[in-house]
Design a protein around this motif. Structure first.
Motif, short mmCIF file in Angstrom:
data_model
loop_
_atom_site.label_atom_id
_atom_site.label_comp_id
_atom_site.label_asym_id
_atom_site.label_seq_id
_atom_site.Cartn_x
_atom_site.Cartn_y
_atom_site.Cartn_z
N UNK A 1 0.85 -1.17 0.00
CA UNK A 1 0.00 0.00 0.00
C UNK A 1 0.90 1.24 0.00
N UNK A 2 0.62 2.16 -0.89
CA UNK A 2 1.41 3.38 -1.00
C UNK A 2 1.06 4.33 0.15
N UNK A 3 2.06 4.69 0.93
CA UNK A 3 1.85 5.51 2.12
C UNK A 3 2.59 6.82 1.97
N UNK A 4 1.94 7.92 2.30
CA UNK A 4 2.58 9.23 2.24
C UNK A 4 3.39 9.51 3.50
N UNK A 5 2.89 9.05 4.65
CA UNK A 5 3.54 9.28 5.93
C UNK A 5 3.58 7.96 6.70
N UNK A 6 4.76 7.61 7.20
CA UNK A 6 4.90 6.40 8.03
C UNK A 6 5.25 6.85 9.44
N UNK A 7 4.48 6.37 10.40
CA UNK A 7 4.64 6.76 11.80
C UNK A 7 4.88 5.49 12.62
N UNK A 8 6.09 5.33 13.13
CA UNK A 8 6.43 4.14 13.92
C UNK A 8 6.45 4.51 15.39
N UNK A 9 5.46 4.00 16.13
CA UNK A 9 5.36 4.29 17.57
C UNK A 9 5.68 3.04 18.39
N UNK A 10 6.44 2.13 17.81
CA UNK A 10 6.80 0.89 18.50
C UNK A 10 7.40 1.19 19.87
N UNK A 11 6.94 0.47 20.87
CA UNK A 11 7.43 0.66 22.24
C UNK A 11 6.61 1.64 23.05
N UNK A 12 5.82 2.46 22.40
CA UNK A 12 4.98 3.44 23.10
C UNK A 12 3.65 2.79 23.49
N UNK A 13 3.18 3.11 24.67
CA UNK A 13 1.92 2.56 25.16
C UNK A 13 0.80 3.58 25.03
N UNK A 14 -0.42 3.09 25.11
CA UNK A 14 -1.62 3.91 25.06
C UNK A 14 -1.51 5.05 26.09
N UNK A 15 -1.81 6.24 25.71
CA UNK A 15 -2.46 6.73 24.50
C UNK A 15 -1.49 7.27 23.45
N UNK A 16 -0.18 7.08 23.62
CA UNK A 16 0.80 7.72 22.75
C UNK A 16 0.66 7.41 21.27
N UNK A 17 0.41 6.16 20.83
CA UNK A 17 0.27 5.94 19.39
C UNK A 17 -0.84 6.79 18.76
N UNK A 18 -1.98 6.87 19.43
CA UNK A 18 -3.09 7.66 18.89
C UNK A 18 -2.78 9.16 18.96
N UNK A 19 -2.13 9.60 20.02
CA UNK A 19 -1.76 11.02 20.12
C UNK A 19 -0.77 11.40 19.02
N UNK A 20 0.19 10.53 18.74
CA UNK A 20 1.16 10.79 17.67
C UNK A 20 0.47 10.78 16.31
N UNK A 21 -0.49 9.89 16.12
CA UNK A 21 -1.26 9.86 14.88
C UNK A 21 -2.04 11.16 14.71
N UNK A 22 -2.67 11.61 15.76
CA UNK A 22 -3.45 12.86 15.70
C UNK A 22 -2.56 14.03 15.29
N UNK A 23 -1.35 14.10 15.83
CA UNK A 23 -0.41 15.17 15.46
C UNK A 23 -0.04 15.07 13.98
#
Length: 76
Positions: free
Chosen positions: A1-23
């Motif tokens: 799948x062609x992706x414009x932005x890749x966001x790797x939040x590996x190791x981060x726990x809730x709620x950080x992945x969603x907060x980083x996605x929102x940013x």
């Protein structure tokens, strides 16, 4: 799948992945596809709920060994 932005939040726990996605979503143009990678298994429930609440499209979600990967298209 062609992706414009890749966001790797590996190791981060809730709620950080969603907060980083929102940013990241705030910084891109409507229609942009953002790939979110996380090791937090809560993402399976959190990402669909967040997309529904915000109006962004959850294009696909899959599990890759210890990671969860979701593709979100910015609404607008």
């Amino acid at each position: 799948m062609e992706t414009a932005v890749r966001l790797d939040t590996s190791g981060a726990l809730c709620p950080m992945p969603i907060l980083e996605l929102a940013k990241a979503i705030r910084r891109v143009a409507p229609g942009t596809l953002v790939e979110l990678i996380s090791t937090d298994r809560g993402l399976e429930a959190d990402l669909p709920a967040w997309c529904e609440a915000t109006g962004h499209e959850l294009v696909r979600m899959e599990r890759r060994e210890a990671s969860y990967v979701g593709w979100v298209r910015k609404a607008g």
